[in-house]
Scaffold this motif. Structure first.
Motif, PDB file in Angstrom:
ATOM      1  N   SER A 109      11.474   0.336 -22.449  1.00 36.09           N
ATOM      2  CA  SER A 109      11.049   1.212 -21.737  1.00 36.09           C
ATOM      3  C   SER A 109      10.363   0.918 -20.489  1.00 36.09           C
ATOM      4  O   SER A 109       9.819   1.740 -19.932  1.00 36.09           O
ATOM      5  N   ARG A 110      10.741   0.200 -20.312  1.00 33.19           N
ATOM      6  CA  ARG A 110       9.970  -0.318 -18.368  1.00 33.19           C
ATOM      7  C   ARG A 110      10.904  -1.900 -17.735  1.00 33.19           C
ATOM      8  O   ARG A 110      11.956  -2.391 -19.601  1.00 33.19           O
ATOM      9  N   ASN A 111      11.069  -2.392 -16.967  1.00 37.75           N
ATOM     10  CA  ASN A 111      11.117  -3.353 -16.785  1.00 37.75           C
ATOM     11  C   ASN A 111      10.463  -4.634 -17.011  1.00 37.75           C
ATOM     12  O   ASN A 111       9.236  -5.084 -17.206  1.00 37.75           O
ATOM     13  N   PHE A 112      11.845  -5.266 -18.192  1.00 38.09           N
ATOM     14  CA  PHE A 112      11.061  -6.512 -19.455  1.00 38.09           C
ATOM     15  C   PHE A 112      11.623  -7.858 -18.584  1.00 38.09           C
ATOM     16  O   PHE A 112      10.941  -8.589 -18.389  1.00 38.09           O
ATOM     17  N   GLY A 113      12.475  -7.741 -17.860  1.00 40.00           N
ATOM     18  CA  GLY A 113      13.492  -8.400 -16.860  1.00 40.00           C
ATOM     19  C   GLY A 113      14.533  -9.287 -17.743  1.00 40.00           C
ATOM     20  O   GLY A 113      15.003  -9.029 -18.683  1.00 40.00           O
ATOM     21  N   HIS A 114      15.767 -10.019 -16.950  1.00 43.00           N
ATOM     22  CA  HIS A 114      16.816 -10.482 -17.262  1.00 43.00           C
ATOM     23  C   HIS A 114      16.981 -11.407 -18.598  1.00 43.00           C
ATOM     24  O   HIS A 114      17.563 -11.232 -19.186  1.00 43.00           O
ATOM     25  N   GLN A 115      15.899 -12.144 -18.560  1.00 44.82           N
ATOM     26  CA  GLN A 115      17.118 -13.002 -19.749  1.00 44.82           C
ATOM     27  C   GLN A 115      15.994 -11.934 -20.833  1.00 44.82           C
ATOM     28  O   GLN A 115      16.706 -12.254 -22.229  1.00 44.82           O
ATOM     29  N   GLN A 116      14.834 -10.991 -20.953  1.00 45.48           N
ATOM     30  CA  GLN A 116      14.479  -9.942 -22.197  1.00 45.48           C
ATOM     31  C   GLN A 116      15.480  -9.038 -22.266  1.00 45.48           C
ATOM     32  O   GLN A 116      15.646  -8.667 -23.794  1.00 45.48           O
ATOM     33  N   ALA A 117      16.409  -8.670 -21.829  1.00 47.17           N
ATOM     34  CA  ALA A 117      17.314  -8.020 -21.849  1.00 47.17           C
ATOM     35  C   ALA A 117      18.010  -8.389 -22.344  1.00 47.17           C
ATOM     36  O   ALA A 117      18.980  -7.878 -23.582  1.00 47.17           O
ATOM     37  N   LEU A 118      18.660  -9.288 -22.124  1.00 43.62           N
ATOM     38  CA  LEU A 118      19.743 -10.415 -22.594  1.00 43.62           C
ATOM     39  C   LEU A 118      19.617 -10.691 -23.792  1.00 43.62           C
ATOM     40  O   LEU A 118      19.881 -10.310 -25.216  1.00 43.62           O
ATOM     41  N   THR A 119      17.828 -10.629 -23.674  1.00 43.22           N
ATOM     42  CA  THR A 119      18.043 -10.936 -25.813  1.00 43.22           C
ATOM     43  C   THR A 119      17.839  -9.886 -26.712  1.00 43.22           C
ATOM     44  O   THR A 119      17.870  -9.821 -27.483  1.00 43.22           O
ATOM     45  N   CYS A 120      17.558  -8.824 -26.127  1.00 43.21           N
ATOM     46  CA  CYS A 120      17.883  -7.442 -26.646  1.00 43.21           C
ATOM     47  C   CYS A 120      19.457  -7.144 -26.516  1.00 43.21           C
ATOM     48  O   CYS A 120      19.210  -6.357 -27.648  1.00 43.21           O
ATOM     49  N   GLY A 121      20.218  -7.650 -26.014  1.00 45.70           N
ATOM     50  CA  GLY A 121      21.873  -7.351 -26.408  1.00 45.70           C
ATOM     51  C   GLY A 121      21.394  -8.188 -27.531  1.00 45.70           C
ATOM     52  O   GLY A 121      22.605  -7.597 -28.175  1.00 45.70           O
ATOM     53  N   TYR A 122      21.089  -8.696 -27.001  1.00 41.39           N
ATOM     54  CA  TYR A 122      22.094 -10.659 -28.528  1.00 41.39           C
ATOM     55  C   TYR A 122      21.203 -10.210 -29.836  1.00 41.39           C
ATOM     56  O   TYR A 122      21.825  -9.803 -31.448  1.00 41.39           O
ATOM     57  N   LYS A 134      -0.390 -14.343 -28.908  1.00 37.33           N
ATOM     58  CA  LYS A 134      -0.667 -12.807 -28.800  1.00 37.33           C
ATOM     59  C   LYS A 134       0.466 -12.336 -30.405  1.00 37.33           C
ATOM     60  O   LYS A 134       0.643 -11.576 -30.454  1.00 37.33           O
ATOM     61  N   GLY A 135       1.725 -13.219 -29.578  1.00 45.42           N
ATOM     62  CA  GLY A 135       3.022 -12.398 -30.667  1.00 45.42           C
ATOM     63  C   GLY A 135       3.679 -11.437 -30.673  1.00 45.42           C
ATOM     64  O   GLY A 135       3.867 -10.836 -31.225  1.00 45.42           O
ATOM     65  N   ARG A 136       3.281 -10.780 -29.177  1.00 43.20           N
ATOM     66  CA  ARG A 136       3.658  -9.539 -28.819  1.00 43.20           C
ATOM     67  C   ARG A 136       5.439  -9.348 -29.298  1.00 43.20           C
ATOM     68  O   ARG A 136       5.924 -10.050 -28.813  1.00 43.20           O
ATOM     69  N   PRO A 137       6.151  -8.313 -28.569  1.00 42.93           N
ATOM     70  CA  PRO A 137       8.212  -8.583 -29.260  1.00 42.93           C
ATOM     71  C   PRO A 137       8.237  -8.752 -27.980  1.00 42.93           C
ATOM     72  O   PRO A 137       7.568  -8.947 -26.887  1.00 42.93           O
ATOM     73  N   LEU A 138       9.233  -8.943 -27.212  1.00 46.30           N
ATOM     74  CA  LEU A 138       9.891  -9.532 -26.032  1.00 46.30           C
ATOM     75  C   LEU A 138      10.123  -8.278 -25.621  1.00 46.30           C
ATOM     76  O   LEU A 138      10.756  -8.541 -24.385  1.00 46.30           O
ATOM     77  N   TYR A 139      10.513  -7.628 -26.765  1.00 47.84           N
ATOM     78  CA  TYR A 139      11.116  -5.786 -26.043  1.00 47.84           C
ATOM     79  C   TYR A 139      10.269  -5.210 -26.549  1.00 47.84           C
ATOM     80  O   TYR A 139      10.673  -4.855 -27.749  1.00 47.84           O
ATOM     81  N   VAL A 140      10.785  -3.603 -25.276  1.00 48.74           N
ATOM     82  CA  VAL A 140      10.013  -2.574 -26.339  1.00 48.74           C
ATOM     83  C   VAL A 140      11.515  -1.162 -25.590  1.00 48.74           C
ATOM     84  O   VAL A 140      11.834  -1.097 -24.882  1.00 48.74           O
ATOM     85  N   VAL A 141      12.029  -1.115 -27.285  1.00 44.93           N
ATOM     86  CA  VAL A 141      13.789   0.090 -27.268  1.00 44.93           C
ATOM     87  C   VAL A 141      12.844   1.282 -26.575  1.00 44.93           C
ATOM     88  O   VAL A 141      11.774   1.762 -27.579  1.00 44.93           O
ATOM     89  N   ARG A 142      13.431   1.611 -25.735  1.00 47.47           N
ATOM     90  CA  ARG A 142      12.866   3.271 -25.398  1.00 47.47           C
ATOM     91  C   ARG A 142      13.752   4.310 -26.339  1.00 47.47           C
ATOM     92  O   ARG A 142      13.702   5.292 -26.896  1.00 47.47           O
ATOM     93  N   GLU A 143      14.758   4.005 -25.874  1.00 51.10           N
ATOM     94  CA  GLU A 143      16.008   4.831 -26.981  1.00 51.10           C
ATOM     95  C   GLU A 143      17.165   3.779 -26.703  1.00 51.10           C
ATOM     96  O   GLU A 143      17.740   3.433 -25.663  1.00 51.10           O
TER      97      GLU A 143
END
Ligand code: UDP
Ligand code: MG
Length: 327
Positions: free
Chosen positions: A73-86, A301-310
């Motif tokens: 949904s926005r720029n979360f950063g490289h490590q977060q993007a990798l986490t999403c891919g995983y 806060k325990g927020r999600p590490l990233y948010v997927v838009r689509e």
């Protein structure tokens, strides 16, 4: 005959429209080359790009059932993007590579070979860093030295995020939910049997680096602080040293007074200096403490590490949701 194992490639992309066409070409030829022995899938994570990257990813995913695109949904950063891919990867092994083709796709063959020999983690270690500035190389060397000093001994230096992980390693990694993610340190912490291959890091194929100095400093700080409490311990060291100094000064003053009957009247400078030194030390320690408290706050806060838009995937492609973690 049983099905060949599935290999997932995870590629984070942030404003990579210039490099996307050659990337796409390189990925397709890699998949084709791996084809008979391995099934493959590709996960392209668009980390909130502002250029045409997502459109290019969508087009790729529409043409090839092996490819899925995930837009954050926005720029979360490289490590977060990798986490999403995983999280979306279904593979028996996962390889991450940079979109800019600095990590040569050909090296994946060698990584797969090591995995088949039984390694759970295969690091790709940089032999040469072509096209990187002297500053980048020097800062990288300093970074790994500081990390090691801070106690993160498991981090393989000069291995970036170009690595292969087996399914069990990946599942263990997915159980680590910390917000400040320094993945290569986390993977090192996990252990498992590791192997490495050596490769020449190519210069970025097109576009510009997405890690300007400010981000590199933040990344290094994150790595050090999330990997050790050495900075906190250092405050003890400071306090201990200063206490020793003050005590010896006190002994000196007392001795002078008792032995020679000389009182220290002109002590103005040393008085001022010691007050200032203590003030500064207090602030430094508070600052270090503050960094850790801030981190606790963010974890709490325990927020999600990233948010997927689509998600872009063909109906005959992979699922459009994260894969449940096997226990
Ligand atoms: N990247 C990302 N999100 C960011 C910054 C970078 O997904 O906020 C991706 C980028 O698209 C690339 C990889 O991370 O695929 C490495 O970035 P880059 O090549 O700019 O870093 P460098 O090689 O200069 O350290
Ligand atoms: Mg790069």
């Amino acid at each position: 005959m049983s099905e060949p194992p599935l290999l997932t490639l995870v590629i984070p992309c942030y404003n990579e429209q210039e490099v996307f066409p050659p990337l796409r070409e390189a990925v397709v030829s890699l998949l084709d080359a791996l084809a008979p022995d391995l099934r493959t899938e590709v996960i392209l994570v668009d980390d909130g790009s502002l250029d045409a990257t997502w459109r290019l990813i969508e087009a790729f995913a529409a043409d090839d059932p092996r490819v899925r695109g995930i837009a954050l949904s926005r720029n979360f950063g490289h490590q977060q993007a990798l986490t999403c891919g995983y999280d979306f990867a279904r593979g028996d092994a996962v390889v991450t590579l940079d979109a800019d083709l600095q990590d040569p796709p050909e090296a994946v063959h060698r990584m797969v070979a090591r995995w088949r020999e039984g390694a759970d983690v295969v690091y790709a270690v940089r032999a040469r860093r072509e096209g990187e500035t002297l500053f980048k190389r020097a800062s990288a060397a300093a970074f790994y030295r500081i990390l090691r000093l801070a106690g993160a001994r498991q981090v393989r230096s000069d291995a970036g995020d170009f690595r292969l992980m087996s399914r069990r390693c990946l599942d263990a990694l997915r159980g680590m939910k910390e917000q400040h993610r320094f993945l290569r340190g986390m993977v090192g912490w996990l252990g498992f049997r590791s192997a490495e291959i050596v490769y020449d890091r190519a210069p970025r194929r097109a576009g510009t680096t997405k890690y300007p100095l400010r981000r590199m400093v933040r990344f290094a700080l994150d790595a050090t602080l999330s990997f050790s409490i050495l900075p906190l311990r250092l405050t003890f060291l400071f306090a201990g040293g200063l206490t020793a100094a003050i005590l010896s000064y006190l002994a000196y003053v007392a001795a002078r007074y008792w032995l020679y009957d000389v009182a220290l009247v002109p002590g103005w400078t040393s008085l001022l200096l010691s007050i200032m030194a203590f003030g500064a030390l207090n602030l430094v320690c508070l600052g270090i403490l503050g960094e850790y408290v801030g981190r606790i706050f963010e974890e709490a806060k325990g927020r999600p590490l990233y948010v997927v838009r689509e998600v872009a995937a063909r109906p005959d492609g992979g699922p459009a949701a994260p894969v449940p973690r096997s226990p």
